[in-house]
Write a protein that holds these residues in place. Structure first.
Motif: not given
Ligand SMILES: [Mo]
Ligand SMILES: Nc1nc2c(c(=O)[nH]1)N[C@H]1C(S)=C(S)[C@@H](COP(=O)(O)OP(=O)(O)OC[C@H]3O[C@@H](n4cnc5c(=O)[nH]c(N)nc54)[C@H](O)[C@@H]3O)O[C@H]1N2
Ligand SMILES: Nc1nc2c(c(=O)[nH]1)N[C@H]1C(S)=C(S)[C@@H](COP(=O)(O)OP(=O)(O)OC[C@H]3O[C@@H](n4cnc5c(=O)[nH]c(N)nc54)[C@H](O)[C@@H]3O)O[C@H]1N2
Length: 763
Positions: A110-114, A143-145, A629-631
């Protein structure tokens, strides 16, 4: 006049005016000198047709059970349910999967920035809930680095702690003669900090350095990665050739005796191996400036002059995180560390290397560490995990082995995927391939608040709240402000906090008490704060904070200098590497035997770049979007205002456009062998010829929903990007190594439907 209540987001802190249970205005936080306009993007979409207002189940799944017509994900209608209907349904499905296939059949990486906020953090809530049920297959890194997260610990002993102690702008101003920025210092990205922020410092930091006399060189395909006011020299090499440039600089330093042997001796290990590679003793090819110039398509004299200039005074090297999101993304950061070590300024004020100034607001910010408390997630008894960007491989290849950072691992057989607080239809590469993989699991559960592509491709959608609709605490590791976030709006329909979603399910599964520990959200917030307060001296008590709204933790008096302690005494303060020193050659990495990531920094040709003869002549840079920010909030007014003719702009050099008969404002098809999307051509000479730039974040909008080969009508660049690991070491994402072509779209383009909700059946 009483002040309006505060809310906080990854893009800043705002005062919110509300009317009738809705937020109507987001005013900048009075302390913020450089507020981001992203915040207002939520106002028009907090309710309305894009808002998910009830639990939803895909019709085929509801009527025919798990695994039914999975190729219809993304096109089936949804049936709206009540919580009383949805909870037992999902509880039964979880029980079935666990009893039949075991917990490792659940993927909840469940990757993501929430959203910002310590308590209402979707992933933490999901993981706590699933751990109580016996765990799940997880993911590691970002995914950032990802390439740096795997690689840099081998060179510096750790990675994240160095990000958190990046030499601050306060140290750069007055000490740094030259800041050489690979990937620039993109202020658009400094709008953001993970977990939220009080005030934006990147623009002020740059201006402070400029005023103090620092000179700038920016090395990037885009001139706008550095503000014009910095008067930077702009070098625009072929994308993905930074490692070769750094090797050419290293060779020049060595050949001209400009390096610092005393530093290399005392603080590093393995320079002799690297030197043999630089000189060509090891492989017959000197990595001199001429060699580098041929790869990067720069002038060799410019590389030599840059090396000499870097050695002539105090130099800070900044390497943008984007350099890691490309083929062999392990190499640029390692090579930058090697060059900084040769210059001998690591640990000195304003000198050395920094990982991504302005990649987020906190990089280069001056603050004390803030060890904030967070929701205890419990322990995950399932050992299986993937490097985060291998999600499609996981779903497509159950039982298959893969390599990662010296380990050989196996992909488990996933039956249920659960995502809360992330959007793989935004973040993953090669969406067509992912869509094929997405058909494999029997059930896909998503917690979301808006009908983005992620929600549309789920089986069960659980409607959550936005931060406006709940009280929380904003405490970020890389920001000195603590903000008491207030509830400023009412959730529409049946939307609930993620915590309430899991608490409800937990009751059906007999773990209700274990999940909540009998606390309500207000109790949890007080507990988190009190725990944090016990670790950070000088914080006001909780009730005072809630009343005043915010608190600023005073920054340390001395400017932060990365690795200053190590430099002062490398014996007393060794690095956590096998040698205790900076490893320019790593025996550990060499021991893995990976030809795609050997024991010291090397140049390896990317599989897609402008130096290769291939089918597609242009390099696609799909970088972070300026207006969101992203989507997130792509459907809101702020992001929509950044589109042209309703589509994502594709920035091209006028020469590349002319060669294709493309005029500014034309609708164009950006395409390669993996996919195609429609964008609006935007001509600019601030981009290197041969490069096309399409920001990430446009909601995926297939012309024929459910079809992995569909054209994206809206301009999501991830239908084009390759889904390949950086190397066997990190297996990181490689979005920035992507070749495409562009053609004028003839005739009437299909309308954008990304912001239309799916068909909803209310039975
Ligand atoms: Mo990122
Ligand atoms: N081509 C290309 N692709 C890239 C990149 C690139 O440079 N190029 N960059 C990559 C990088 S660095 C990253 S970090 C990723 C980012 O990828 P993600 O972090 O997955 O992107 P977001 O759009 O932020 O997704 C967050 C989701 O959480 C939802 N959300 C927000 N608040 C809440 C909440 O309270 N509860 C729940 N349940 N959901 C919530 C939002 O609506 C949104 O759908 O993208 C990667 N993808
Ligand atoms: N507004 C906004 N800010 C954000 C985000 C967002 O979505 N929106 N996302 C946040 C997140 S999660 C992250 S990880 C960071 C990412 O931070 P970065 O990785 O720095 O972000 P990017 O915008 O992808 O890349 C920065 C610049 O690198 C340049 N570049 C691309 N490829 C190459 C190359 O091969 N060589 C060189 N020299 N330059 C290259 C591009 O021109 C690009 O504009 O940003 C954060 N900040």
């Amino acid at each position: 006049m009483p002040r309006h209540p505060l809310t906080a987001a990854h893009w800043g802190t705002y005062r919110v005016r509300s009317e009738g249970g809705r937020a109507v205005a987001m005013d900048a936080f009075e302390r913020d000198p450089d507020p981001s306009s992203i915040g207002a993007g939520i106002l028009d979409v907090q309710d309305g047709p894009t808002r998910i207002d009830a639990p939803m189940v895909r019709e085929s799944w509801l009527d025919r059970g798990p695994g039914a017509a999975t190729e219809r994900r993304g096109c089936d209608p949804f049936v709206a349910l009540t919580w009383a209907e949805a909870e037992p349904l999902l509880a039964r499905e979880l029980t079935r999967v666990i009893e039949t296939h075991g917990n490792r059949a659940i993927f909840a990486g469940s990757y993501g920035w929430a959203s910002a906020g310590r308590f209402h953090h979707a992933q933490s809530q999901l993981k706590r809930f699933l751990n109580l049920l016996g765990g799940f297959t997880s993911s590691v890194h970002t995914y950032s680095f990802a390439a740096a997260e795997a690689m840099i610990p081998h060179a510096l002993g750790s990675y994240r702690p160095h990000l958190n102690t990046t030499t601050s702008w306060e140290s750069i101003a007055g000490n740094t003669d030259l800041l050489v920025a690979f990937g620039g210092v993109p202020l658009k990205n400094g709008q953001i900090e993970a977990g939220g922020l009080g005030i934006h410092v990147q623009r002020t930091g740059l201006e402070m350095a400029k005023a103090a006399g620092t000179e700038f060189v920016t090395i990037s395909p885009l001139r706008m990665d550095m503000p014009d006011a910095m008067g930077a020299d702009w070098l625009a090499p072929r994308p993905n050739t930074d490692t070769a440039i750094l090797l050419g600089i290293a060779h020049t330093l060595l050949a001209e005796g400009l390096h610092d042997p005393a530093f290399l001796d005392r603080y590093t290990t393995g320079f002799d191996r690297f030197r043999a590679y630089l000189t060509g003793e090891a492989d017959g090819r000197a990595k001199d400036a001429d060699w580098a110039a041929g790869i990067a398509a720069l002038a060799a004299e410019d590389i030599r002059a840059l090396a000499r200039r870097m050695a002539a005074g105090r130099t800070m090297i900044s390497v943008s995180w984007s350099l890691t999101r490309q083929d062999h993304g392990e190499q640029p950061f390692w090579a930058a560390i090697a060059v900084a070590a040769m210059l001998g300024q690591i640990g000195l004020p304003g000198g050395g290397v920094g990982f991504g100034y302005s990649a987020s607001n906190g990089i280069g910010g001056q603050r004390a560490p803030l060890p904030a408390a967070s929701l205890p997630q419990g322990t995950n008894p399932v050992p299986d995990f993937i490097p985060v960007a291998r999600i499609a491989d996981l779903l497509l290849n159950p039982g298959t082995d893969f390599e990662f950072d010296g380990q050989r691992l196996t992909y488990p057989d996933i039956r249920l995927v659960w995502w809360a607080g992330g959007n793989p239809f935004h973040h993953h590469q090669d969406i067509g391939r992912m869509l094929r993989a997405w058909r494999r699991p029997e059930t896909v559960v998503v917690n979301e608040w808006c009908w983005n592509a992620m929600a549309k491709h789920a089986d069960i959608v659980l409607p959550c709240t936005t931060p406006l609709e709940r009280a929380d605490l904003c405490i970020s590791q890389r920001d000195p402000y603590i903000v008491a976030m207030d509830k400023v709006a009412e959730p529409p329909g049946l939307a609930r906090d993620d915590h309430a979603i899991f608490a409800g399910l937990a009751r059906h599964l007999g773990i209700g008490e274990a999940f909540t520990e009998g606390r309500d959200p207000a109790d949890w917030l007080r507990r988190f704060y009190d725990e944090t307060r016990a670790r950070v001296p000088g914080l006001p008590d909780y009730d005072t904070l809630r009343e005043t709204g915010w608190h600023r933790v005073p920054p340390p008096g001395e400017p932060t200098v990365m690795l200053a302690g190590f430099r002062a005494d490398p014996v007393a303060n060794p690095l956590d590497t096998p040698s205790g020193r900076i490893e320019i050659f790593s025996g550990t990495v060499a021991g893995f035997g990976y030809d795609d990531c050997p024991g010291h920094p090397v140049w390896r040709e990317p599989r897609e770049w402008l130096g290769a003869v291939g089918d597609y002549p242009l390099h696609l840079v799909s970088n972070q979007p300026a207006h969101k920010l992203h989507s997130q909030l792509d459907h809101g007014a702020v992001s929509r205002a950044g589109k042209r003719k309703g589509r994502e702009p594709a920035v091209m050099h006028p020469d590349d456009a002319a060669a294709r008969g493309i005029a500014d404002g034309d609708i164009v098809r950006v395409f390669n062998g993996r996919g195609a999307c429609l964008c609006c051509a935007t001509l600019s000479d601030a981009i290197r010829p041969g490069v096309v730039q399409v920001s990430t974040g446009a909601w995926y909008d297939p012309e024929t929903p459910g079809d992995p080969d569909a054209l994206c009508k809206h301009g999501n660049p991830n239908v084009l990007t390759p889904d390949r690991g950086t190397s066997r070491l990190a297996q990181g994402p490689t979005a920035h190594s992507c070749l495409v072509d562009v053609a004028r779209h003839e005739g009437e383009p299909p309308p954008v439907t990304a912001f239309e909700p799916p068909t909803i059946v209310r039975r």
